[in-house]
Write a protein that holds these residues in place. Structure first.
Motif, PDB file in Angstrom:
ATOM      1  N   LEU A 152       0.829  -1.195   0.000  1.00 51.26           N
ATOM      2  CA  LEU A 152       0.000   0.000   0.000  1.00 51.26           C
ATOM      3  C   LEU A 152       0.868   1.251   0.000  1.00 51.26           C
ATOM      4  CD1 LEU A 152      -2.700   1.583   0.554  1.00 51.26           C
ATOM      5  CD2 LEU A 152      -2.084   1.346   2.935  1.00 51.26           C
ATOM      6  N   PHE A 153       1.830   1.282   0.889  1.00 50.87           N
ATOM      7  CA  PHE A 153       2.703   2.446   0.981  1.00 50.87           C
ATOM      8  C   PHE A 153       3.445   2.654  -0.335  1.00 50.87           C
ATOM      9  CE2 PHE A 153       6.900   4.230   1.918  1.00 50.87           C
ATOM     10  CZ  PHE A 153       6.512   5.463   2.401  1.00 50.87           C
ATOM     11  N   TYR A 154       4.003   1.590  -0.897  1.00 51.67           N
ATOM     12  CA  TYR A 154       4.769   1.705  -2.133  1.00 51.67           C
ATOM     13  C   TYR A 154       3.883   2.142  -3.294  1.00 51.67           C
ATOM     14  CZ  TYR A 154       7.723   0.556  -6.089  1.00 51.67           C
ATOM     15  OH  TYR A 154       8.441   0.625  -7.237  1.00 51.67           O
ATOM     16  N   SER A 155       2.702   1.582  -3.419  1.00 52.79           N
ATOM     17  CA  SER A 155       1.830   1.950  -4.537  1.00 52.79           C
ATOM     18  C   SER A 155       1.386   3.403  -4.436  1.00 52.79           C
ATOM     19  CB  SER A 155       0.625   1.018  -4.624  1.00 52.79           C
ATOM     20  OG  SER A 155      -0.187   1.162  -3.480  1.00 52.79           O
ATOM     21  N   GLN A 156       1.095   3.869  -3.223  1.00 55.41           N
ATOM     22  CA  GLN A 156       0.687   5.259  -3.064  1.00 55.41           C
ATOM     23  C   GLN A 156       1.862   6.199  -3.328  1.00 55.41           C
ATOM     24  OE1 GLN A 156      -2.464   5.985  -2.908  1.00 55.41           O
ATOM     25  NE2 GLN A 156      -2.836   3.794  -2.881  1.00 55.41           N
ATOM     26  N   LEU A 157       3.046   5.776  -2.942  1.00 52.15           N
ATOM     27  CA  LEU A 157       4.239   6.569  -3.222  1.00 52.15           C
ATOM     28  C   LEU A 157       4.460   6.669  -4.722  1.00 52.15           C
ATOM     29  CD1 LEU A 157       6.724   8.038  -2.054  1.00 52.15           C
ATOM     30  CD2 LEU A 157       7.918   5.845  -2.133  1.00 52.15           C
ATOM     31  N   VAL A 158       4.270   5.576  -5.438  1.00 54.68           N
ATOM     32  CA  VAL A 158       4.428   5.577  -6.893  1.00 54.68           C
ATOM     33  C   VAL A 158       3.395   6.493  -7.538  1.00 54.68           C
ATOM     34  CG1 VAL A 158       4.152   4.142  -8.944  1.00 54.68           C
ATOM     35  CG2 VAL A 158       5.552   3.343  -7.062  1.00 54.68           C
ATOM     36  N   LEU A 159       2.163   6.432  -7.082  1.00 56.50           N
ATOM     37  CA  LEU A 159       1.124   7.310  -7.633  1.00 56.50           C
ATOM     38  C   LEU A 159       1.461   8.776  -7.384  1.00 56.50           C
ATOM     39  CD1 LEU A 159      -2.153   5.416  -6.724  1.00 56.50           C
ATOM     40  CD2 LEU A 159      -1.220   5.800  -8.993  1.00 56.50           C
ATOM     41  N   PHE A 160       1.920   9.064  -6.201  1.00 51.43           N
ATOM     42  CA  PHE A 160       2.281  10.440  -5.859  1.00 51.43           C
ATOM     43  C   PHE A 160       3.440  10.923  -6.722  1.00 51.43           C
ATOM     44  CE2 PHE A 160       4.741  13.430  -3.232  1.00 51.43           C
ATOM     45  CZ  PHE A 160       3.806  14.441  -3.152  1.00 51.43           C
ATOM     46  N   CYS A 161       4.475  10.092  -6.852  1.00 49.45           N
ATOM     47  CA  CYS A 161       5.643  10.483  -7.652  1.00 49.45           C
ATOM     48  C   CYS A 161       5.279  10.646  -9.120  1.00 49.45           C
ATOM     49  CB  CYS A 161       6.767   9.470  -7.491  1.00 49.45           C
ATOM     50  SG  CYS A 161       7.533   9.545  -5.863  1.00 49.45           S
ATOM     51  N   SER A 162       4.426   9.778  -9.637  1.00 49.16           N
ATOM     52  CA  SER A 162       4.028   9.922 -11.042  1.00 49.16           C
ATOM     53  C   SER A 162       3.220  11.201 -11.235  1.00 49.16           C
ATOM     54  CB  SER A 162       3.258   8.698 -11.518  1.00 49.16           C
ATOM     55  OG  SER A 162       2.044   8.576 -10.829  1.00 49.16           O
ATOM     56  N   SER A 163       2.431  11.593 -10.237  1.00 41.00           N
ATOM     57  CA  SER A 163       1.712  12.870 -10.320  1.00 41.00           C
ATOM     58  C   SER A 163       2.694  14.030 -10.354  1.00 41.00           C
ATOM     59  CB  SER A 163       0.767  13.038  -9.137  1.00 41.00           C
ATOM     60  OG  SER A 163      -0.261  12.109  -9.170  1.00 41.00           O
ATOM     61  N   LEU A 164       3.720  13.951  -9.507  1.00 36.00           N
ATOM     62  CA  LEU A 164       4.727  15.011  -9.505  1.00 36.00           C
ATOM     63  C   LEU A 164       5.483  15.056 -10.824  1.00 36.00           C
ATOM     64  CD1 LEU A 164       6.189  14.857  -5.896  1.00 36.00           C
ATOM     65  CD2 LEU A 164       4.616  16.522  -6.854  1.00 36.00           C
ATOM     66  N   TYR A 165       5.815  13.880 -11.385  1.00 35.47           N
ATOM     67  CA  TYR A 165       6.509  13.848 -12.673  1.00 35.47           C
ATOM     68  C   TYR A 165       5.649  14.445 -13.776  1.00 35.47           C
ATOM     69  CZ  TYR A 165      10.786  11.341 -11.596  1.00 35.47           C
ATOM     70  OH  TYR A 165      12.000  10.996 -11.114  1.00 35.47           O
ATOM     71  N   SER A 166       4.370  14.150 -13.752  1.00 29.51           N
ATOM     72  CA  SER A 166       3.510  14.706 -14.790  1.00 29.51           C
ATOM     73  C   SER A 166       3.350  16.206 -14.613  1.00 29.51           C
ATOM     74  CB  SER A 166       2.158  14.016 -14.803  1.00 29.51           C
ATOM     75  OG  SER A 166       1.464  14.267 -13.611  1.00 29.51           O
ATOM     76  N   LEU A 167       3.510  16.692 -13.384  1.00 27.44           N
ATOM     77  CA  LEU A 167       3.403  18.118 -13.144  1.00 27.44           C
ATOM     78  C   LEU A 167       4.695  18.838 -13.504  1.00 27.44           C
ATOM     79  CD1 LEU A 167       1.746  20.459 -12.006  1.00 27.44           C
ATOM     80  CD2 LEU A 167       2.691  19.936  -9.776  1.00 27.44           C
ATOM     81  N   PHE A 168       5.817  18.316 -13.030  1.00 23.92           N
ATOM     82  CA  PHE A 168       7.093  19.001 -13.213  1.00 23.92           C
ATOM     83  C   PHE A 168       7.992  18.351 -14.253  1.00 23.92           C
ATOM     84  CE2 PHE A 168       6.092  19.934  -8.706  1.00 23.92           C
ATOM     85  CZ  PHE A 168       5.983  21.293  -8.834  1.00 23.92           C
ATOM     86  N   GLY A 169       7.794  17.063 -14.476  1.00 20.00           N
ATOM     87  CA  GLY A 169       8.726  16.312 -15.297  1.00 20.00           C
ATOM     88  C   GLY A 169       8.666  16.666 -16.759  1.00 20.00           C
TER      89      GLY A 169
END
Length: 182
Positions: free
Chosen positions: A153-170
């Motif tokens: 759960l922690f890892y999947s939510q972290l991945v979702l959060f990071c992918s959101s950040l990448y789509s925003l800034f990446g």
């Protein structure tokens, strides 16, 4: 002769008066010219100051125009942040719900584990010690599964959060964290 002397004296007085009036008018003329020159100098200084202030205000206008463009860009970025903030809030809600489920599962496993240990120690109603051993292993596995679920759960939510950040800034060539995960 006396008339002539009187006329000459009168002419002399008249010449002195004319000369005094001429000096007076010359002095008044010089004074007025000086006053007008001072006023003219003040007006020239005021004109130069007006030109300088106009240049400065033009610079302020350019700065204000640049700030307006910057604020509009920030508003656009802020609007795109709202979408990600909503996603993060949804993820947080899901994590909270999943944590509650995992916590209930962990409590249930702990309860089962305590019952198995108590039965194992008292050996009540169980004919075979091998069944107790298997049941004890099964409870241990359940505990491991619940911990693994929490980690997942922690890892999947972290991945979702990071992918959101990448789509925003990446950028388009940034590596994807969740490659092969979904």
């Amino acid at each position: 002769m006396e008339n002539i002397k009187k006329d000459e004296a009168q002419d002399q007085k008249h010449d002195e008066l004319a000369e005094s009036l001429n000096d007076l008018f010359s002095s008044v003329t010089t004074m007025i010219k000086s006053e007008l020159q001072g006023t003219n100098n003040n007006l020239e200084l005021l004109e130069k100051m007006n030109v300088r202030v106009a240049e400065e205000y033009k610079g302020f206008g350019d700065l204000a125009s640049g700030l307006r463009v910057f604020v509009e860009q920030l508003k656009c970025k802020s609007g795109s942040f709202n979408e990600y903030v909503e996603q993060i809030d949804a993820i947080e809600k899901q994590v909270t719900e999943f944590e509650a489920v995992v916590s209930m599962l962990d409590k249930y496993v702990a309860l089962l584990e305590s019952k198995v240990h108590s039965l194992y120690q008292t050996k009540l109603h169980l004919p075979n010690e091998q069944i107790m051993y298997k049941l004890s292993k099964w409870v241990g596995l359940m505990r491991i599964v619940s911990l693994n679920l929490l980690i997942y759960l922690f890892y999947s939510q972290l991945v979702l959060f990071c992918s959101s950040l990448y789509s925003l800034f990446g950028s388009s060539n940034s590596p994807s964290i969740h490659k092969g995960f979904r």
